[in-house]
Design a protein around this motif. Structure first.
Motif, PDB file in Angstrom:
ATOM      1  N   SER A 104      40.830  30.866  36.701  1.00  0.00           N
ATOM      2  CA  SER A 104      41.858  31.862  36.994  1.00  0.00           C
ATOM      3  C   SER A 104      41.853  32.207  38.476  1.00  0.00           C
ATOM      4  O   SER A 104      40.924  31.873  39.224  1.00  0.00           O
ATOM      5  N   ALA A 105      42.885  32.910  38.899  1.00  0.00           N
ATOM      6  CA  ALA A 105      42.957  33.385  40.284  1.00  0.00           C
ATOM      7  C   ALA A 105      41.796  34.318  40.593  1.00  0.00           C
ATOM      8  O   ALA A 105      41.209  34.270  41.680  1.00  0.00           O
ATOM      9  N   GLN A 106      41.435  35.174  39.640  1.00  0.00           N
ATOM     10  CA  GLN A 106      40.338  36.110  39.870  1.00  0.00           C
ATOM     11  C   GLN A 106      39.014  35.384  40.032  1.00  0.00           C
ATOM     12  O   GLN A 106      38.182  35.759  40.861  1.00  0.00           O
ATOM     13  N   ALA A 107      38.796  34.345  39.246  1.00  0.00           N
ATOM     14  CA  ALA A 107      37.565  33.569  39.389  1.00  0.00           C
ATOM     15  C   ALA A 107      37.522  32.868  40.735  1.00  0.00           C
ATOM     16  O   ALA A 107      36.492  32.834  41.415  1.00  0.00           O
ATOM     17  N   GLN A 108      38.655  32.295  41.162  1.00  0.00           N
ATOM     18  CA  GLN A 108      38.713  31.630  42.453  1.00  0.00           C
ATOM     19  C   GLN A 108      38.408  32.613  43.591  1.00  0.00           C
ATOM     20  O   GLN A 108      37.743  32.272  44.567  1.00  0.00           O
ATOM     21  N   ALA A 109      38.886  33.838  43.446  1.00  0.00           N
ATOM     22  CA  ALA A 109      38.714  34.829  44.513  1.00  0.00           C
ATOM     23  C   ALA A 109      37.339  35.479  44.497  1.00  0.00           C
ATOM     24  O   ALA A 109      36.964  36.154  45.459  1.00  0.00           O
ATOM     25  N   SER A 110      36.568  35.271  43.434  1.00  0.00           N
ATOM     26  CA  SER A 110      35.307  36.005  43.275  1.00  0.00           C
ATOM     27  C   SER A 110      34.298  35.679  44.367  1.00  0.00           C
ATOM     28  O   SER A 110      33.440  36.501  44.695  1.00  0.00           O
ATOM     29  N   VAL A 111      34.366  34.484  44.950  1.00  0.00           N
ATOM     30  CA  VAL A 111      33.413  34.132  45.997  1.00  0.00           C
ATOM     31  C   VAL A 111      33.594  35.021  47.215  1.00  0.00           C
ATOM     32  O   VAL A 111      32.633  35.318  47.949  1.00  0.00           O
ATOM     33  N   LEU A 112      34.802  35.485  47.453  1.00  0.00           N
ATOM     34  CA  LEU A 112      35.055  36.344  48.609  1.00  0.00           C
ATOM     35  C   LEU A 112      34.353  37.687  48.463  1.00  0.00           C
ATOM     36  O   LEU A 112      33.947  38.299  49.460  1.00  0.00           O
ATOM     37  N   ASP A 113      34.185  38.162  47.220  1.00  0.00           N
ATOM     38  CA  ASP A 113      33.520  39.446  46.997  1.00  0.00           C
ATOM     39  C   ASP A 113      32.063  39.421  47.458  1.00  0.00           C
ATOM     40  O   ASP A 113      31.489  40.467  47.779  1.00  0.00           O
ATOM     41  N   LEU A 114      31.448  38.243  47.452  1.00  0.00           N
ATOM     42  CA  LEU A 114      30.069  38.133  47.933  1.00  0.00           C
ATOM     43  C   LEU A 114      29.975  38.584  49.384  1.00  0.00           C
ATOM     44  O   LEU A 114      28.972  39.156  49.804  1.00  0.00           O
ATOM     45  N   TYR A 115      31.035  38.329  50.144  1.00  0.00           N
ATOM     46  CA  TYR A 115      31.032  38.612  51.575  1.00  0.00           C
ATOM     47  C   TYR A 115      31.716  39.931  51.918  1.00  0.00           C
ATOM     48  O   TYR A 115      32.159  40.126  53.054  1.00  0.00           O
ATOM     49  N   LYS A 135      38.968  46.321  38.986  1.00  0.00           N
ATOM     50  CA  LYS A 135      37.592  46.169  39.482  1.00  0.00           C
ATOM     51  C   LYS A 135      37.544  45.367  40.785  1.00  0.00           C
ATOM     52  O   LYS A 135      36.640  45.554  41.596  1.00  0.00           O
ATOM     53  N   ARG A 136      38.510  44.469  40.972  1.00  0.00           N
ATOM     54  CA  ARG A 136      38.510  43.625  42.175  1.00  0.00           C
ATOM     55  C   ARG A 136      39.641  44.013  43.132  1.00  0.00           C
ATOM     56  O   ARG A 136      40.191  43.171  43.828  1.00  0.00           O
ATOM     57  N   ALA A 137      39.960  45.283  43.161  1.00  0.00           N
ATOM     58  CA  ALA A 137      41.074  45.743  43.991  1.00  0.00           C
ATOM     59  C   ALA A 137      40.805  45.576  45.474  1.00  0.00           C
ATOM     60  O   ALA A 137      41.742  45.574  46.280  1.00  0.00           O
ATOM     61  N   ASN A 138      39.533  45.428  45.865  1.00  0.00           N
ATOM     62  CA  ASN A 138      39.227  45.287  47.286  1.00  0.00           C
ATOM     63  C   ASN A 138      39.242  43.831  47.744  1.00  0.00           C
ATOM     64  O   ASN A 138      38.811  43.531  48.847  1.00  0.00           O
ATOM     65  N   ASN A 139      39.765  42.941  46.908  1.00  0.00           N
ATOM     66  CA  ASN A 139      39.812  41.521  47.263  1.00  0.00           C
ATOM     67  C   ASN A 139      41.181  41.188  47.849  1.00  0.00           C
ATOM     68  O   ASN A 139      42.186  41.219  47.136  1.00  0.00           O
ATOM     69  N   PRO A 140      41.267  40.866  49.128  1.00  0.00           N
ATOM     70  CA  PRO A 140      42.582  40.648  49.757  1.00  0.00           C
ATOM     71  C   PRO A 140      43.318  39.421  49.229  1.00  0.00           C
ATOM     72  O   PRO A 140      44.550  39.393  49.249  1.00  0.00           O
ATOM     73  N   TRP A 141      42.586  38.376  48.800  1.00  0.00           N
ATOM     74  CA  TRP A 141      43.269  37.222  48.220  1.00  0.00           C
ATOM     75  C   TRP A 141      44.077  37.631  46.995  1.00  0.00           C
ATOM     76  O   TRP A 141      45.173  37.124  46.766  1.00  0.00           O
ATOM     77  N   LEU A 142      43.539  38.553  46.204  1.00  0.00           N
ATOM     78  CA  LEU A 142      44.233  38.978  44.995  1.00  0.00           C
ATOM     79  C   LEU A 142      45.360  39.951  45.308  1.00  0.00           C
ATOM     80  O   LEU A 142      46.425  39.914  44.683  1.00  0.00           O
ATOM     81  N   GLN A 143      45.140  40.835  46.270  1.00  0.00           N
ATOM     82  CA  GLN A 143      46.194  41.778  46.629  1.00  0.00           C
ATOM     83  C   GLN A 143      47.422  41.055  47.179  1.00  0.00           C
ATOM     84  O   GLN A 143      48.547  41.497  46.972  1.00  0.00           O
ATOM     85  N   GLU A 144      47.212  39.939  47.880  1.00  0.00           N
ATOM     86  CA  GLU A 144      48.346  39.238  48.483  1.00  0.00           C
ATOM     87  C   GLU A 144      48.899  38.135  47.578  1.00  0.00           C
ATOM     88  O   GLU A 144      49.862  37.457  47.945  1.00  0.00           O
ATOM     89  N   GLY A 148      45.785  52.201  42.753  1.00  0.00           N
ATOM     90  CA  GLY A 148      45.487  53.611  42.981  1.00  0.00           C
ATOM     91  C   GLY A 148      44.010  53.911  43.140  1.00  0.00           C
ATOM     92  O   GLY A 148      43.581  55.040  42.927  1.00  0.00           O
ATOM     93  N   ARG A 149      43.210  52.915  43.527  1.00  0.00           N
ATOM     94  CA  ARG A 149      41.790  53.159  43.775  1.00  0.00           C
ATOM     95  C   ARG A 149      41.629  54.021  45.028  1.00  0.00           C
ATOM     96  O   ARG A 149      42.418  53.941  45.969  1.00  0.00           O
ATOM     97  N   VAL A 150      40.568  54.837  45.032  1.00  0.00           N
ATOM     98  CA  VAL A 150      40.293  55.667  46.206  1.00  0.00           C
ATOM     99  C   VAL A 150      38.930  55.359  46.816  1.00  0.00           C
ATOM    100  O   VAL A 150      38.640  55.794  47.938  1.00  0.00           O
ATOM    101  N   ASN A 151      38.096  54.620  46.091  1.00  0.00           N
ATOM    102  CA  ASN A 151      36.789  54.223  46.620  1.00  0.00           C
ATOM    103  C   ASN A 151      36.517  52.746  46.365  1.00  0.00           C
ATOM    104  O   ASN A 151      35.408  52.354  46.011  1.00  0.00           O
ATOM    105  N   ALA A 152      37.531  51.924  46.546  1.00  0.00           N
ATOM    106  CA  ALA A 152      37.364  50.489  46.343  1.00  0.00           C
ATOM    107  C   ALA A 152      36.875  49.811  47.612  1.00  0.00           C
ATOM    108  O   ALA A 152      36.079  48.876  47.560  1.00  0.00           O
TER     109      ALA A 152
END
Length: 1017
Positions: free
Chosen positions: A129-140, A586-595, A658-662
């Motif tokens: 999935s797109a979320q799985a592909q983007a998960s590596v970015l969360d490490l950084y 949960k992954r709202a702070n991932n820019p690949w997913l936001q865009e 609508g996250r405030v602490n992501a």
């Protein structure tokens, strides 16, 4: 092919609005005024780059140090290759697990840079999935916590351990409850750790809490058959599928798995056997699954219960109450005919519902029992363990908190201070708890309320396992040492419970040796190494049994009707849902997913209120107008989106925003829709009566749907399954249309391709439009994220896009309707539009018009059929983009990777560690486009050369191709007649987009086929 059919990407294109016409006079995105460029204010910068990197930017040091150490502490076994040490320039692959799905992790110089699906995975056979592909970015992500905290202050692990153990002893002595709140856990080893912790502290209770819940299905199976399980659905065994609001190709339960199953009955291989499943969708808002349905019927949430009751009555020949209530003539007629089709496919039929209401799911169970679905399309004996949340248990937990009955609470991958619909109750209750601990690796909404934060590892730093489906076990192994001073949550629980085995790696090994290896005849070190290499084990599945339904349904039907009546009051009905990219947030702070553009709306960086075209006209609203929506005592202000296919009188809003602490990427993006939930009959409900009013504010949405116009040219071709069976070339134009183009005189000389001729085939019948290929391409090719403002200027940098086309018949022909008698006022309501998704990327044309106009030979043709870019030659004239009829070239207006105005996205030292070193990072002022992952082609050729053998078909896969669960994209060498791509392009369904221009594209598309009903009323 229906010549009367008109396709359009958005209403502005259909209606030729002045704004659309004006924008499309220009070939290029909106320029920024020169004074803004000179002043550096083209985009707002919150802080200077240097200060920003101090506060938010990532330090390379921590990651570099982690990457340079031996990886990992306990020896991991690379997939297939077993290097003695890291070799510069050579990638290593490790098997691991992402949310129960077996994956492969690519590392370079000790850094994980790409995630791929494991080809042996039972879910998607290599798709992700797109979320799985983007998960590596969360490490950084620099916003991960770097140390544990006590009362908001950094502390060492020894201090944390001493504090927690002391407090647990005091809580145990007081007799108060200890609660461990987690999202669904299906890891055998983690569950064993929790069991040991509970043995040490007997007042502990483990509560599974899922923000997006499936309790309704689980409890319905308990009520119906005495089995509180989430079924394992088999869409590949269904000849007819009927869905009531279940987005099973998108966010419902296991989207990648269901996509693979679903497409297996609709792709080239299936069609060649003259076989195709049939799919009917009833839903309120247009979902990803709804866009792929053969027939789709928009209904209100208040009508869903009546529709399911009506379907049961038509199948069973009974008269449960509420048969005709609130159903339109169209829906009522459709239900009658759908019942006939289901009965005709008995044993090979499947009915699913997305509702979390127990009574609704009980009635669906009764329907499936009548259809003989249990044991074939539904398996209760090898159930899914992907979701096990218990809504009632969590609501009771919140009550316990506020009564003061809980002495200690632990949160693992759970954030109820954000995603519980009464988050204020959680906040108030935590003030009454002596010890509160979060294992979050971010200081998110719940973590900010607790006493202790014991930050967990990222999954790519962790050991573990998973058991997402009965009999299927996968391993989690680290691919890098911990970047920060984090610790696995399981390790913390082992220490705090004074377990004899405190090292979690040793604990996992012991658990496998004692409990899991014996199931498949493995043991010891050899078995462990075999597991790490393959990534999984599978036990023999239990034979799926048949189940008979014996409950009286009158009370069930009445409960459904009571709920429906509570929604129907003449006002608007609200439906909240998950978006494909952001999910539960949960992954709202991932820019690949936001865009990532939403598959249906094509909106990025926001959620919105989707309304029907009729409602927007009647209310005199315009797209982008901000309205204040109120339901269940909660209000949010969101912009309006005009959504074709939306049921009249309904509003759809996505959760996860609508996250405030992501983190700086996800904070304050969109509005939180979770408080629109309610708790009814033991489960969380996602529908409500809503009202709204205009605010006078306008907030334009960053949509990508009409950024690239074909000026009315035909690019989509369709046929019905009936037409296809009569003529496999129906709709493709191969009856002579594109064959004639092959014979035309050319102004270009032909290119010689002595060895390789790289081409691609894309099956429109397989592509669901999910967008995973977009994120995979981003990760593979170092494509920058540009942010909402730049997307609004039509400057998104994606090398592959998924174009979404709506259509209807101009002559009023009700081809998509169930019966020929049904007349549809499409121009007024737009509620019965059909949708086609088309991946669009550089076509690598043999007669590429971009090549002839480049004054500096920056874009040239290779001897292998590729249209190549020499970035250091490009001077940014953009003539090539002007000449490209497919509009697939991207001009990078800024140096997105190094300009301080883009620091919140990918421009910082930390996230640059995820860059693929095999792909150059482009500086501003050059054109970018799909390269057909030329670096992968070269790597494959080099490997074959070293091994002194020809390159094998399928050995080189594009990033977009590899991640596609539907196998909609096929790449290979056309010079090999036995290659998969050659066979795909030989299909009668193949056509080439804009082939009449004689540019000779290198990508062939297969016609979209819809299995429309042949039944008459």
């Amino acid at each position: 092919m229906d010549s009367n059919k008109k396709y359009w990407k958005g209403l502005e294109e259909l209606n030729r609005t002045p704004e659309f016409v004006e924008k499309n006079k220009n070939e290029f995105a909106e320029p920024i005024p020169i004074e803004e460029v000179l002043s550096g204010s083209g985009l707002s910068a919150k802080t200077p780059r240097r200060d920003f990197l101090k506060a938010l930017g990532f330090g390379v040091g921590a990651v570099t140090l982690a990457a340079c150490q031996k990886v990992p502490v306990h020896k991991s076994i690379p997939y297939l290759i077993k290097p003695e040490e890291v070799t510069p320039g050579v990638a290593n692959y490790y098997s691991s697990t992402y949310e129960g799905q077996a994956i492969l992790v690519k590392t370079r110089e000790g850094r994980p840079i790409k995630v791929e699906g494991n080809p042996n995975d039972i879910f998607a056979k290599g798709g992700l999935s797109a979320q799985a592909q983007a998960s590596v970015l969360d490490l950084y992500d620099v916003n991960r916590l770097k140390d544990p905290k006590i009362n908001g202050t950094d502390a060492g692990w020894d201090a944390v351990d001493a504090f927690v153990i002391k407090e647990l002893a005091a809580v145990a002595a007081s007799g108060k409850g200890i609660r461990l709140v987690t999202s669904t856990i299906h890891s055998p080893s983690t569950l064993a750790v929790i069991a040991d912790f509970t043995a040490k502290y007997p007042t502990t209770k483990h509560i599974n809490y899922d923000a997006v819940s499936y309790t309704g299905i689980i409890q319905a199976n308990q009520n119906s058959f005495g089995k509180a399980v989430l079924p394992h659905y088999n869409f590949d065994k269904a000849d007819i599928i009927v869905s009531f609001g279940a987005d099973f190709l998108g966010t419902w339960i296991s989207g990648e798995e269901f996509t693979r199953q679903y497409v297996s009955n609709r792709n080239n291989e299936s069609l060649e056997k003259k076989k195709m499943s049939r799919h009917i969708q009833f839903e309120s808002g247009m979902s990803l699954t709804g866009t792929n349905a053969d027939n789709r019927f928009p209904i209100k949430p208040s009508e869903e219960g009546s529709a399911i009751i009506s379907l049961y009555n038509a199948i069973a020949g009974t008269t449960l109450p509420g048969t005709k209530k609130a159903l339109s003539k169209t829906t009522d007629t459709a239900i009658t005919l759908v019942a006939k089709e289901l009965l005709a496919a008995k044993g090979k039929a499947l009915v699913v519902a997305g509702s979390n209401d127990v009574a609704t799911q009980v009635l669906v169970n009764a329907i499936n029992s009548l259809l003989g679905s249990y044991g074939t399309t539904i398996d209760l004996d090898n159930p899914s363990k992907q979701y096990a949340g218990n809504d009632a248990a969590f609501v009771e937990f919140v009550s316990e908190l506020n009564r003061g009955d809980v002495g200690a609470v632990f949160f693992l991958n759970a954030n109820p201070a954000y995603d519980y619909f009464k988050a204020a109750d959680v906040t108030a209750g935590l003030k009454k708890v002596r010890l509160s601990v979060s294992f979050s690796d971010h200081a998110e909404e719940t973590a900010n309320l607790v006493t202790v934060i014991a930050p967990n590892h990222h999954y790519l730093e962790s050991w573990g396992d998973a058991n997402a489906v009965e009999g299927y076990y996968t391993v989690v192994q680290p691919t890098i040492n911990p970047v920060y001073n984090t610790r696995q949550a399981e390790h913390s629980l082992l220490v705090w419970s004074d377990n004899a085995v405190k090292d979690y790696y040793a604990y996992v090994r012991n658990n496998w040796d004692k409990n899991l290896f014996p199931k498949v005849g493995l043991s010891g070190q050899k078995g462990w190494e075999s597991l790490l290499q393959t990534g999984m084990i599978k036990t023999t599945p239990v034979a799926a049994g048949t189940y008979s339904f014996t409950r009286d349904l009158n009370a069930v039907a009445q409960t459904i009707l009571d709920h429906s009546n509570s929604l129907s009051g003449g006002k608007f009905e609200l439906q909240v849902y998950q978006s494909q990219a952001i999910g539960d947030g949960k992954r709202a702070n991932n820019p690949w997913l936001q865009e990532l553009p939403d598959p249906v709306s094509k909106v990025t960086w926001d959620n919105f209120a989707a309304l029907s075209i009729k409602d927007i006209k009647d209310l005199k609203l315009n797209e982008g107008d901000v309205i204040k929506v109120t339901a269940n005592g909660y209000s949010v202000e969101v912009p309006v989106l005009a959504q074709p296919g939306q049921a009249t009188g309904t509003i759809s809003i996505a959760v996860g925003y609508g996250r405030v602490n992501a983190g700086p990427v996800g904070d304050n993006v969109g509005k939180n829709a979770f408080p629109f939930y309610s708790f009814r009959n033991g489960t969380f409900q996602t529908t409500a009566i809503a009202e709204f009013k205009t605010t006078g504010v306008i907030s334009p949405l960053a949509q990508t749907q009409t950024h690239h116009s074909y000026e009315g040219r035909s690019v989509i071709r369709e046929a019905s399954f009936t037409e296809y069976k009569k003529n496999p070339a129906a709709g493709s134009g191969s009856e002579g249309e594109h064959k004639d183009y092959d014979k035309t005189t050319s102004l270009w000389d032909s290119h010689d391709r002595p060895v390789y001729d790289w081409v691609m085939a894309i099956d429109l019948n397989a592509c669901t439009g999910c967008g995973a290929c977009v994120v995979a391409c981003n990760a593979e090719n170092n494509i920058p994220v540009v942010g909402k403002d730049e997307v609004r200027r039509r400057r998104e940098m994606h090398w592959i896009r998924i174009d979404r086309y709506y259509s209807y018949n101009d002559n009023g022909n009700s081809e998509e309707a169930v019966t020929k008698e049904l007349e549809i006022d499409k121009l007024d309501n737009f509620d019965r539009v059909s949708v086609v998704h088309q991946p669009m990327l550089c076509q690598h044309c043999d007669h590429a018009p971009c090549e002839t106009v480049c004054p500096v030979l920056a874009t040239v043709h290779s001897s292998e059929g590729l249209n190549q870019m020499a970035y250091n030659r490009c001077v940014g004239t953009r003539y090539c983009a002007n000449n490209c009829p497919y509009k697939v070239r991207r001009f990078n207006w800024f140096n997105y990777w190094n300009d301080s105005r883009f620091d919140n996205y990918l421009n910082n030292e930390h996230t640059q560690l995820v860059l693929n070193p095999d792909v150059v990072t482009r500086f501003r002022g050059v054109m970018e486009k799909c390269s057909m992952c030329v670096q992968r082609i070269q790597a494959g050729k080099l490997k074959a050369k070293i091994e002194k053998r020809p390159l094998k078909d399928g050995e080189v896969k594009m990033a977009c191709q590899q991640t596609c669960s539907a196998n909609a994209i096929v790449f290979g060498n056309r010079n090999d007649p036995n290659s998969e791509v050659s066979k795909a392009l030989a299909s009668e369904r193949t056509y080439y987009v804009l082939e009449e221009l004689n540019v000779k594209p290198g990508i062939g598309y297969q016609v979209k086929v819809r299995n429309l009903s042949e039944l008459e009323a």
